[in-house]
Design a protein around this motif. Structure first.
Motif, short mmCIF file in Angstrom:
data_model
loop_
_atom_site.label_atom_id
_atom_site.label_comp_id
_atom_site.label_asym_id
_atom_site.label_seq_id
_atom_site.Cartn_x
_atom_site.Cartn_y
_atom_site.Cartn_z
N ARG A 18 26.30 3.78 20.27
CA ARG A 18 25.94 5.13 20.68
C ARG A 18 25.13 5.02 21.98
O ARG A 18 24.21 4.22 22.08
N LEU A 19 25.51 5.83 22.95
CA LEU A 19 24.83 5.80 24.25
C LEU A 19 24.97 7.17 24.89
O LEU A 19 26.05 7.78 24.85
N ARG A 20 23.88 7.62 25.48
CA ARG A 20 23.89 8.91 26.18
C ARG A 20 23.22 8.71 27.53
O ARG A 20 22.09 8.23 27.61
N VAL A 21 23.93 9.05 28.58
CA VAL A 21 23.38 9.00 29.94
C VAL A 21 23.46 10.41 30.52
O VAL A 21 24.54 10.95 30.71
N SER A 22 22.30 11.00 30.74
CA SER A 22 22.25 12.36 31.25
C SER A 22 22.46 12.41 32.75
O SER A 22 22.28 11.41 33.46
N ARG A 23 22.82 13.57 33.22
CA ARG A 23 23.04 13.76 34.66
C ARG A 23 21.75 13.46 35.42
O ARG A 23 20.68 13.92 35.06
N GLY A 24 21.88 12.65 36.47
CA GLY A 24 20.74 12.32 37.31
C GLY A 24 19.98 11.08 36.87
O GLY A 24 19.02 10.69 37.53
#
Length: 233
Positions: free
Chosen positions: A33-39
């Motif tokens: 599981r991985l989440r990379v947000s904008r910016g």
């Protein structure tokens, strides 16, 4: 830290894994599981053979995961056929590689223009966009130089300009300083930090803990398993 922008995450792994068929089957990326947000500026660090290349290929839509859901800008990539995946990759992801991948006898501006050949952008507009991208990376005075006559740092900046020319959602970098001396590497890292400051989403894959520490967040990959690392400076 640069505030993230509204909207879905640029990268969202929901149990994403990849196992190469056997016999015997080889799990190259365990469900993650991985989440990379904008910016965001995220670095992915791990030793040789840890699974960094598999992570890069899955994130860059070069390989399909064998399990889980990968959403890019909120788009479920598993639901796309190959043509649509290729189009999405071309629109949303800019790649920067360790070995530059430039045509040596072409000029800087021609190399950047080539990235737009299959995008439908008219040739005159392609040149204008290439010039703008080269100016963004500080190569306005070198745009007519052949790649073969440029330094390693200049060639990497051309490669970054080529990645930026389509205004991607994500800049995905594979060991971007691996072929550079320490001084040149520092300048390239400074450029990446400037791009992050302007709002670009960066994921930098590296084996170098010093490079990894430049990100706002670090992810460690070892034996095909992703874990959150320490926060960078």
């Amino acid at each position: 830290m640069i505030p993230t922008l509204a909207g879905p995450p640029v990268i969202e792994f929901d149990g994403v894994g990849l196992t190469y068929p056997g016999p015997p089957p080889v799990p190259a990326l365990h469900p993650a599981r991985l989440r990379v947000s904008r910016g965001e500026f995220v670095t992915v660090v791990g030793p040789s053979g840890s699974g960094k290349s598999t992570f890069l290929n899955v994130t860059g839509l070069l390989d399909r995961p064998t399990e889980g859901v990968y959403r890019l800008d909120g788009i479920d990539t598993a639901a796309l056929g190959e043509a649509d995946r290729t189009a999405l990759r071309g629109r949303r992801i800019g790649f920067v590689f360790q070995s530059f991948h430039l045509l040596p006898q072409r000029t800087a501006v021609e190399n950047v223009m080539l990235a737009q050949v299959y995008t439908g952008v008219p040739r005159r507009r392609r040149r204008a966009l290439a010039v703008e991208a080269l100016e963004r990376v500080g190569l306005a005075r070198r745009m007519e130089a052949a790649a073969s006559r440029m330094s390693g740092g200049e060639r990497q900046r051309v490669a970054i300009a080529r990645a930026l020319v389509g205004e991607p959602s994500l800049l995905l970098c594979d060991e971007p300083t691996g072929n550079l001396d320490s001084g040149t590497a520092e300048r390239v890292l400074g450029l990446l930090e400037d791009l992050h400051a302007s709002g670009m989403t960066l994921v930098v894959v590296t084996h170098d803990p010093g490079v990894a520490a430049r990100g706002a967040r670090s992810v460690v990959i070892r034996d095909g398993r992703l874990t959150e690392g320490l926060t960078g400076a």
